[in-house]
Motif scaffolding. Structure first.
Motif, PDB file in Angstrom:
ATOM      1  N   ASN A   2     -29.706   4.531 -17.847  1.00  0.00           N
ATOM      2  CA  ASN A   2     -28.550   4.164 -18.544  1.00  0.00           C
ATOM      3  C   ASN A   2     -27.785   5.411 -18.939  1.00  0.00           C
ATOM      4  O   ASN A   2     -28.397   6.226 -19.370  1.00  0.00           O
ATOM      5  CB  ASN A   2     -29.135   3.377 -19.847  1.00  0.00           C
ATOM      6  N   ILE A   3     -26.443   5.235 -18.725  1.00  0.00           N
ATOM      7  CA  ILE A   3     -25.520   6.361 -19.365  1.00  0.00           C
ATOM      8  C   ILE A   3     -24.530   5.882 -19.868  1.00  0.00           C
ATOM      9  O   ILE A   3     -24.175   4.681 -20.009  1.00  0.00           O
ATOM     10  CB  ILE A   3     -25.020   7.120 -18.101  1.00  0.00           C
ATOM     11  N   ARG A   4     -23.730   6.891 -20.493  1.00  0.00           N
ATOM     12  CA  ARG A   4     -22.421   6.198 -21.251  1.00  0.00           C
ATOM     13  C   ARG A   4     -21.233   7.233 -21.063  1.00  0.00           C
ATOM     14  O   ARG A   4     -21.409   8.446 -20.862  1.00  0.00           O
ATOM     15  CB  ARG A   4     -22.820   6.379 -22.784  1.00  0.00           C
ATOM     16  N   LEU A   5     -20.391   6.439 -20.560  1.00  0.00           N
ATOM     17  CA  LEU A   5     -18.959   7.222 -20.389  1.00  0.00           C
ATOM     18  C   LEU A   5     -18.254   7.322 -21.551  1.00  0.00           C
ATOM     19  O   LEU A   5     -17.902   5.929 -22.103  1.00  0.00           O
ATOM     20  CB  LEU A   5     -18.325   6.541 -19.165  1.00  0.00           C
ATOM     21  N   ALA A   6     -17.787   8.195 -21.920  1.00  0.00           N
ATOM     22  CA  ALA A   6     -16.782   8.507 -23.029  1.00  0.00           C
ATOM     23  C   ALA A   6     -15.358   8.527 -22.448  1.00  0.00           C
ATOM     24  O   ALA A   6     -14.794   9.552 -22.037  1.00  0.00           O
ATOM     25  CB  ALA A   6     -17.085   9.328 -24.023  1.00  0.00           C
ATOM     26  N   ILE A   7     -14.435   7.551 -22.363  1.00  0.00           N
ATOM     27  CA  ILE A   7     -13.356   7.345 -21.620  1.00  0.00           C
ATOM     28  C   ILE A   7     -12.091   7.770 -22.683  1.00  0.00           C
ATOM     29  O   ILE A   7     -11.957   6.610 -23.415  1.00  0.00           O
ATOM     30  CB  ILE A   7     -12.797   6.321 -20.862  1.00  0.00           C
ATOM     31  N   ASP A   8     -11.603   8.880 -22.730  1.00  0.00           N
ATOM     32  CA  ASP A   8     -10.594   9.303 -23.697  1.00  0.00           C
ATOM     33  C   ASP A   8     -11.105   9.051 -25.002  1.00  0.00           C
ATOM     34  O   ASP A   8     -10.487   8.495 -26.130  1.00  0.00           O
ATOM     35  CB  ASP A   8      -9.284   8.597 -23.452  1.00  0.00           C
ATOM     36  N   GLY A   9     -12.793   9.218 -25.175  1.00  0.00           N
ATOM     37  CA  GLY A   9     -13.185   8.854 -26.588  1.00  0.00           C
ATOM     38  C   GLY A   9     -13.696   7.620 -26.723  1.00  0.00           C
ATOM     39  O   GLY A   9     -14.397   7.467 -27.804  1.00  0.00           O
TER      40      GLY A   9
END
Length: 117
Positions: A2-9
């Motif tokens: 599992n990963i997390r992308l912070a797209i423009d926060g």
């Protein structure tokens, strides 16, 4: 994984598959990348180094939400639209649908990608 992308926060959950390329990508995390639009279907960015293509198929047809590695260029591709089969494209994971709209709405986005527990 599992990963997390912070797209423009804004956080978006994603999962990497168990391919050699995905494991190699995970070893580079955390990453902060500036993704730019490509063909009005995906956002792309160069990676710090090339990923392993061991055991990878010769190509893939991406779906909206797919995270992929384009081996000929050595870049990450995050798809907000599906596409036709591309030789050298290796799907490494998939993100939640909430990220698709964020990616399609801007020419460039800043993304931080990190492993989650």
């Amino acid at each position: 994984m599992n990963i997390r992308l912070a797209i423009d926060g804004t956080p978006v959950d994603a999962t990497l598959n168990d391919s050699a390329a995905a494991r190699d990508f995970a070893a580079q995390l955390p990453l902060t990348l500036n993704l730019t639009d490509f063909h009005q279907a995906e956002k792309i960015a160069d990676l710090p180094r090339r990923l392993s293509t061991s055991g990878a198929p010769d190509g893939a047809a991406p779906r909206a939400g797919d995270l992929a590695y384009y081996a000929p260029w050595g870049n990450l591709a995050v798809f907000y639209r599906g596409g036709s089969h591309a030789t050298g494209l290796i799907i490494i994971g998939h993100m939640a649908d909430s990220g698709i709209k964020q990616l399609s709405g801007a020419d460039e986005v800043n993304v931080t990608i990190e492993e989650t527990s």
